[in-house]
Design an enzyme around this catalytic site. Structure first.
Site, short mmCIF file in Angstrom:
data_model
loop_
_atom_site.label_atom_id
_atom_site.label_comp_id
_atom_site.label_asym_id
_atom_site.label_seq_id
_atom_site.Cartn_x
_atom_site.Cartn_y
_atom_site.Cartn_z
N LYS A 53 0.78 -1.22 -0.03
CA LYS A 53 -0.04 0.07 0.20
C LYS A 53 0.91 1.24 -0.12
CE LYS A 53 -3.79 -2.35 2.43
NZ LYS A 53 -4.32 -2.72 3.80
N GLN A 97 -4.51 -2.04 9.93
CA GLN A 97 -4.48 -3.36 9.51
C GLN A 97 -4.91 -4.53 10.45
OE1 GLN A 97 -3.59 -4.02 6.15
NE2 GLN A 97 -3.87 -6.12 6.62
N ASP A 120 -10.97 2.15 4.47
CA ASP A 120 -11.34 0.59 4.40
C ASP A 120 -12.72 0.46 4.16
OD1 ASP A 120 -9.13 -1.02 4.22
OD2 ASP A 120 -8.67 -1.07 6.25
#
Length: 294
Positions: A53, A97, A120
């Site tokens: 990312k 994450q 997200d």
């Protein structure tokens, strides 16, 4: 043989489009969009994913920050950092994450994220807006699948769509999005899972099968009908005798399904690159809607 839904190719196109947008932003003397990633612990897959990312951010011209915490970090420390990012005028979006260590309540962490920075798309407010067909951040993997179907102009209206797997990240949101009044959407959706009896009875009738199980080679060619569209979200390391010692396998038995399907995603190179590209897309959407982007 099926034609390939090439996620790698489409993701490159999307990132090139975002890069052009960023160049125009910078030409207007405005700051670049800024994405922050929080990584807790040393999980190999999580580290690799977060690092990819960061690379994507560099590629499109975003500013990126990677915040690393030890696996022993307390929940209160993590919540404190999230509060700081929520309030920062220099941060457009951030991700935490997953998975997180056992001492941290994952749901509490997700709830603490400002929905306006939740790129997200996991916050309940964003999930609820998605279900109500309101503008919001879509979870990156379902967003990527929709975009792939759209770019290849795969007809979804009135089609029978079977989703295999009911996770909060892929299966459940995908079932909502494929049934929405839009394109892609307007499908008749069946959501199957571990308690579904005779799952092949559903998959054999489906025009579109989207599988997100993490069970290598689960979907075989004799479980689908001729001309079906197959989207494989699964990716699992399978041990073998190669120099690497493993290969990456999807949920779909590719050769047998490709012989019958009209379109199919490969693994790797299908849904995975699209997931990463849509995180970049969500970040620039967050930037454009932020009151701090000048």
């Amino acid at each position: 043989m099926a034609e390939i839904l090439d996620g790698l190719k489409v993701s490159k196109e999307i990132k090139a489009e975002i890069k052009l947008e960023v160049e125009k932003i910078l030409e207007n003397k405005k700051r670049a969009p800024h994405l922050v990633a929080i990584l807790v612990g040393n999980n190999g897959a999580s580290k690799a994913y977060v690092n990819s990312k960061v690379k994507d951010c560099e590629e499109v011209g975003f500013r990126s920050t990677l915040l690393k915490f030890p696996s022993t970090v307390s929940e209160s420390e993590l919540l404190e950092k999230i509060d700081e990012l929520n309030k920062s005028k220099a941060v457009d979006g951030f991700i935490v994450q997953l998975p997180l260590p056992d001492q941290i309540d994952q749901e509490k962490i997700i709830l603490a994220i400002d929905p306006r920075k939740d790129v997200d798309g996991f916050h309940p407010e964003n999930f609820g807006k998605m279900a109500l067909e309101m503008d919001t951040f879509l979870p990156a993997t379902p967003f990527g699948i929709l975009t792939l179907l759209e770019r290849y102009n795969i007809e979804t209206k009135g089609k029978d769509c079977v989703i295999i797997g009911r996770s909060k990240i892929v299966g459940r949101p995908m079932s909502i999005l494929m049934g929405r009044k839009d394109f892609p959407g307007n499908s008749t959706v069946t959501l199957t899972h571990s308690y579904t009896k005779d799952i092949e009875e559903y998959t054999k009738k489906a025009d579109i099968v989207i599988t997100a199980l993490g069970d290598p080679h689960f979907l075989k060619g004799d479980m689908i009908k001729d001309g079906a569209v197959i989207v494989d979200v699964g990716i699992t390391r399978v041990d073998d005798d190669s120099p690497k010692g493993y290969y990456l396998a999807g949920d779909v038995d590719f050769d047998s399904c490709a012989a019958k399907a009209s379109w199919i995603t490969p693994v790797p190179g299908g849904v995975g690159p699209m997931t990463r590209a849509m995180l970049m897309k969500n970040t620039i959407i967050a930037y454009k809607t932020s009151v701090y982007n000048d």
